[in-house]
Design an enzyme around this catalytic site. Sequence first.
Site, PDB file in Angstrom:
ATOM      1  N   ARG A 153      -8.735   0.030  16.707  1.00 55.36           N
ATOM      2  CA  ARG A 153      -8.990   0.309  15.307  1.00 55.36           C
ATOM      3  C   ARG A 153      -9.986  -0.756  14.861  1.00 55.36           C
ATOM      4  NH1 ARG A 153      -4.556   0.886  10.455  1.00 55.36           N
ATOM      5  NH2 ARG A 153      -5.191  -1.282  10.107  1.00 55.36           N
ATOM      6  N   LYS A 178       0.814  -1.222   0.000  1.00 55.78           N
ATOM      7  CA  LYS A 178       0.000   0.000   0.000  1.00 55.78           C
ATOM      8  C   LYS A 178       0.845   1.267   0.000  1.00 55.78           C
ATOM      9  CE  LYS A 178      -0.669   0.177   5.050  1.00 55.78           C
ATOM     10  NZ  LYS A 178      -1.669   0.247   6.134  1.00 55.78           N
TER      11      LYS A 178
END
Length: 373
Positions: free
Chosen positions: A128, A35
């Site tokens: 998260r 990414k």
Amino acid sequence: MYPLLTIDHEKIAANVRQMVAYCGQYGIEITGITKVVCGDPEIAKIYIDNGISRIGDSRVANLKKLAWLPCEKWLIRMPMCSEAEDVVRWADVSLNSELDTLKALARACRALRKTHKVVLMYDLGDIREGFLSMDDIRAAADYARQTPELELYGVGTNLTCFSFIQPDTEKLTLLTQVAEEIHATPCISGGNSATLDLMFRGGIPKEVNLLRLGESLLFGRERAKYRYLDGTYNDAFRLQAEIIELKEKPSLPWGTVGVDSYGNSPTFTDRGVRMKAICALGKQDIDVETMWPIDEGIHILGASSDHLMLDVEDSELDYRVGDTIEFRLGYFALMRAYTSSYVTKLHLNRQAESISVPFSEEELSRAVSAAAV
């Protein structure tokens, strides 16, 4: 041509081989994360050529660019329901924490006549992504198991990304217990490059068999103690920026100081008159807090959106306007540089066998069909 980002294939390949060897000693496989380099096909191929069989990315658009690679593709950010069909089309595996998303993926599978593997995420304290309730993750596991189009591939967790909670043996032992409880043990993914320190200390339960690694592959760095690992390179990515102004200027500004774009009032230290350089580079292209001049006599003063201010007074080099200054990049600086269309990317030390990356839809479809065969 400038700013210019150079990417050293040989150093990345050496890092990948070293990390595969390190993790292999503990029975752990790697999903190589792309990414930060926007799914760069050349870097993904370096991963595959040097011992990694899974590629992961947070964006479906990046996985689409890698469809031609003969490996398992993971979507490591939880899917949006609105992109379910693209997830099923371009990703073999996705990380999930919502039952509604699993249902959207199942519908997409039926529409495309495909199957899809799901890894259920469990939150171990970083707050998260991930289920918090055993009842909720059990319900999701039951749904995946009972849905022919879905395969319950395993469980995973993420730490040290939002709250920077560190992995430990107790947390990962709980993850293995969750996997056993919901009968999802083929793949137990114990986190990212922050879990490496625990691995080296022998603290990862033997049931944990996969890590999702990006920073350690590209920079040779683990994230728990933030240290570089033996046998790896931290300078595979370098950025050159051109000097567009070079003048002696005072250290202190004059006039009434206002606030910056974040509402903060900047502070300055009086170091007298200094030789200062401005480079054609800014926050739109890089993160000044995670980049370091190769010339140790240079000090980064800060940046605006498209100007980088440097103190070059202590440099032993005699810079001129039009010269370039080179920087070693860290994770977030590289992320911005790769994302910026204003930064030229130059691959160095490619392997003798060049790669052909399909870009058109027709070429991409042919590549996907060939990979399936």
